[in-house]
Design a protein around this motif. Structure first.
Motif, mmCIF file in Angstrom:
data_model
loop_
_atom_site.group_PDB
_atom_site.id
_atom_site.type_symbol
_atom_site.label_atom_id
_atom_site.label_comp_id
_atom_site.label_asym_id
_atom_site.label_seq_id
_atom_site.Cartn_x
_atom_site.Cartn_y
_atom_site.Cartn_z
ATOM 1 N N MET A 220 -30.688 -16.913 -28.206
ATOM 2 C CA MET A 220 -31.952 -17.261 -28.822
ATOM 3 C C MET A 220 -32.862 -17.902 -27.766
ATOM 4 O O MET A 220 -32.425 -18.734 -26.992
ATOM 5 C CB MET A 220 -31.699 -18.231 -29.974
ATOM 6 N N GLY A 221 -34.111 -17.504 -27.749
ATOM 7 C CA GLY A 221 -35.047 -18.036 -26.772
ATOM 8 C C GLY A 221 -35.829 -19.207 -27.320
ATOM 9 O O GLY A 221 -35.814 -19.495 -28.516
ATOM 10 N N MET A 222 -36.511 -19.876 -26.417
ATOM 11 C CA MET A 222 -37.375 -20.998 -26.810
ATOM 12 C C MET A 222 -38.696 -20.498 -27.366
ATOM 13 O O MET A 222 -39.312 -21.139 -28.191
ATOM 14 C CB MET A 222 -37.699 -21.872 -25.594
ATOM 15 N N ILE A 223 -39.140 -19.354 -26.858
ATOM 16 C CA ILE A 223 -40.440 -18.800 -27.224
ATOM 17 C C ILE A 223 -40.354 -17.285 -27.134
ATOM 18 O O ILE A 223 -39.606 -16.745 -26.316
ATOM 19 C CB ILE A 223 -41.569 -19.353 -26.314
ATOM 20 N N TYR A 224 -41.100 -16.612 -27.985
ATOM 21 C CA TYR A 224 -41.106 -15.147 -28.016
ATOM 22 C C TYR A 224 -42.535 -14.639 -27.870
ATOM 23 O O TYR A 224 -43.481 -15.291 -28.334
ATOM 24 C CB TYR A 224 -40.519 -14.635 -29.336
ATOM 25 N N ALA A 225 -42.668 -13.481 -27.267
ATOM 26 C CA ALA A 225 -43.996 -12.886 -27.069
ATOM 27 C C ALA A 225 -44.719 -12.709 -28.400
ATOM 28 O O ALA A 225 -45.949 -12.804 -28.457
ATOM 29 C CB ALA A 225 -43.871 -11.552 -26.340
ATOM 30 N N GLU A 226 -43.989 -12.484 -29.467
ATOM 31 C CA GLU A 226 -44.595 -12.276 -30.779
ATOM 32 C C GLU A 226 -45.283 -13.538 -31.323
ATOM 33 O O GLU A 226 -46.055 -13.457 -32.266
ATOM 34 C CB GLU A 226 -43.537 -11.800 -31.785
ATOM 35 N N GLN A 227 -44.997 -14.682 -30.738
ATOM 36 C CA GLN A 227 -45.613 -15.932 -31.191
ATOM 37 C C GLN A 227 -47.036 -16.097 -30.667
ATOM 38 O O GLN A 227 -47.774 -16.953 -31.152
ATOM 39 C CB GLN A 227 -44.780 -17.134 -30.742
ATOM 40 N N VAL A 228 -47.380 -15.317 -29.676
ATOM 41 C CA VAL A 228 -48.710 -15.458 -29.086
ATOM 42 C C VAL A 228 -49.520 -14.197 -29.336
ATOM 43 O O VAL A 228 -48.988 -13.105 -29.496
ATOM 44 C CB VAL A 228 -48.639 -15.772 -27.567
ATOM 45 N N GLN B 70 -49.337 -8.962 -19.555
ATOM 46 C CA GLN B 70 -48.131 -8.857 -18.719
ATOM 47 C C GLN B 70 -47.755 -10.215 -18.134
ATOM 48 O O GLN B 70 -46.572 -10.567 -18.088
ATOM 49 C CB GLN B 70 -48.350 -7.839 -17.605
ATOM 50 N N THR B 71 -48.747 -10.974 -17.717
ATOM 51 C CA THR B 71 -48.489 -12.301 -17.162
ATOM 52 C C THR B 71 -47.849 -13.211 -18.203
ATOM 53 O O THR B 71 -46.870 -13.906 -17.913
ATOM 54 C CB THR B 71 -49.798 -12.927 -16.636
ATOM 55 N N HIS B 72 -48.358 -13.192 -19.420
ATOM 56 C CA HIS B 72 -47.791 -14.034 -20.479
ATOM 57 C C HIS B 72 -46.363 -13.612 -20.800
ATOM 58 O O HIS B 72 -45.485 -14.463 -20.973
ATOM 59 C CB HIS B 72 -48.660 -13.978 -21.734
ATOM 60 N N GLU B 73 -46.112 -12.309 -20.871
ATOM 61 C CA GLU B 73 -44.761 -11.839 -21.162
ATOM 62 C C GLU B 73 -43.786 -12.253 -20.063
ATOM 63 O O GLU B 73 -42.656 -12.675 -20.349
ATOM 64 C CB GLU B 73 -44.754 -10.324 -21.356
ATOM 65 N N SER B 74 -44.215 -12.154 -18.811
ATOM 66 C CA SER B 74 -43.362 -12.568 -17.689
ATOM 67 C C SER B 74 -43.056 -14.052 -17.757
ATOM 68 O O SER B 74 -41.924 -14.482 -17.524
ATOM 69 C CB SER B 74 -44.033 -12.256 -16.350
ATOM 70 N N GLU B 75 -44.069 -14.837 -18.058
ATOM 71 C CA GLU B 75 -43.888 -16.285 -18.118
ATOM 72 C C GLU B 75 -42.938 -16.678 -19.239
ATOM 73 O O GLU B 75 -42.087 -17.554 -19.062
ATOM 74 C CB GLU B 75 -45.238 -16.963 -18.296
ATOM 75 N N ILE B 76 -43.053 -16.025 -20.372
ATOM 76 C CA ILE B 76 -42.150 -16.297 -21.500
ATOM 77 C C ILE B 76 -40.712 -15.990 -21.098
ATOM 78 O O ILE B 76 -39.791 -16.762 -21.386
ATOM 79 C CB ILE B 76 -42.600 -15.507 -22.747
ATOM 80 N N LYS B 77 -40.503 -14.893 -20.396
ATOM 81 C CA LYS B 77 -39.145 -14.541 -19.942
ATOM 82 C C LYS B 77 -38.599 -15.602 -18.994
ATOM 83 O O LYS B 77 -37.444 -16.026 -19.117
ATOM 84 C CB LYS B 77 -39.133 -13.170 -19.276
ATOM 85 N N ILE B 78 -39.415 -16.054 -18.058
ATOM 86 C CA ILE B 78 -38.967 -17.075 -17.104
ATOM 87 C C ILE B 78 -38.597 -18.367 -17.837
ATOM 88 O O ILE B 78 -37.568 -18.986 -17.544
ATOM 89 C CB ILE B 78 -40.045 -17.334 -16.027
ATOM 90 N N LEU B 79 -39.427 -18.785 -18.795
ATOM 91 C CA LEU B 79 -39.124 -20.005 -19.564
ATOM 92 C C LEU B 79 -37.789 -19.888 -20.284
ATOM 93 O O LEU B 79 -36.978 -20.820 -20.256
ATOM 94 C CB LEU B 79 -40.235 -20.269 -20.585
ATOM 95 N N ASN B 80 -37.561 -18.755 -20.908
ATOM 96 C CA ASN B 80 -36.303 -18.562 -21.625
ATOM 97 C C ASN B 80 -35.125 -18.508 -20.651
ATOM 98 O O ASN B 80 -34.037 -19.014 -20.963
ATOM 99 C CB ASN B 80 -36.365 -17.312 -22.493
ATOM 100 N N ASP B 81 -35.335 -17.926 -19.476
ATOM 101 C CA ASP B 81 -34.280 -17.902 -18.455
ATOM 102 C C ASP B 81 -33.930 -19.322 -18.002
ATOM 103 O O ASP B 81 -32.758 -19.651 -17.819
ATOM 104 C CB ASP B 81 -34.706 -17.074 -17.238
ATOM 105 N N ILE B 82 -34.950 -20.159 -17.809
ATOM 106 C CA ILE B 82 -34.700 -21.544 -17.402
ATOM 107 C C ILE B 82 -33.868 -22.257 -18.456
ATOM 108 O O ILE B 82 -32.912 -22.972 -18.140
ATOM 109 C CB ILE B 82 -36.025 -22.297 -17.142
ATOM 110 N N ASP B 83 -34.215 -22.077 -19.721
ATOM 111 C CA ASP B 83 -33.463 -22.719 -20.794
ATOM 112 C C ASP B 83 -32.003 -22.276 -20.772
ATOM 113 O O ASP B 83 -31.093 -23.102 -20.864
ATOM 114 C CB ASP B 83 -34.112 -22.410 -22.149
ATOM 115 N N LYS B 84 -31.763 -20.987 -20.625
ATOM 116 C CA LYS B 84 -30.381 -20.476 -20.582
ATOM 117 C C LYS B 84 -29.629 -21.043 -19.385
ATOM 118 O O LYS B 84 -28.454 -21.421 -19.503
ATOM 119 C CB LYS B 84 -30.380 -18.941 -20.513
ATOM 120 N N LEU B 85 -30.297 -21.094 -18.229
ATOM 121 C CA LEU B 85 -29.651 -21.636 -17.034
ATOM 122 C C LEU B 85 -29.362 -23.128 -17.186
ATOM 123 O O LEU B 85 -28.308 -23.610 -16.744
ATOM 124 C CB LEU B 85 -30.520 -21.378 -15.795
#
Length: 143
Positions: free
Chosen positions: A1-9, A19-34
């Motif tokens: 489960m992620g912290m934020i999803y593209a569908e929220q914005v 594309q920039t927003h989608e990339s940033e959302i992925k990075i945020l979720n990756d940080i949380d998982k790490l």
């Protein structure tokens, strides 16, 4: 489960912004998982730190790119939008100093985990109208 999803914005009417927003959302979720993996002992600190550095670079480039577009197309609310970026970057800088200079990685992790609420608000109320304005200007220049 992620912290934020593209569908929220809101979907951006300027593809590069989307594309920039989608990339940033992925990075945020990756940080949380790490960060969770670090707590569990399954992730090395260096892996998490590299992803946080990627996030800081991404945010800086993201804001600079939006600001260039706003200036190029004479966006009337440029100052307000840039101020929002500057305030976010100041908070990010503070958390980064706490991490890099004082070894408090929890400060930057906590900052990252608080950003989804800001992102949803900013994208939906500030970036979406900005993108719509720029998209209209682009259409006018193509006509």
């Amino acid at each position: 489960m992620g912290m934020i999803y593209a569908e929220q914005v809101e979907y951006m009417s300027v593809e590069t912004m989307q594309q920039t927003h989608e990339s940033e959302i992925k990075i945020l979720n990756d940080i949380d998982k790490l960060a969770i993996g670090l707590d569990r002992g399954t992730v090395e600190l260096s892996e998490l730190e590299a992803k946080i550095d990627e996030y800081i670079e991404h945010v800086t480039e993201h804001f600079a790119s939006e600001e260039r577009l706003m200036l190029e197309y004479n966006f009337p609310s440029y100052d307000m939008h840039k101020t929002a970026h500057d305030m976010f970057l100041a908070d990010l800088q503070y958390a980064t100093v706490q991490w890099k200079e004082y070894g408090q990685i929890k400060k930057i992790i906590n900052f990252v985990r608080k950003t989804p609420e800001w992102i949803v608000m900013h994208v939906n109320s500030v970036d979406a109208p900005t993108a719509d304005y720029i998209a209209r200007k682009l259409q006018q220049s193509e006509a």
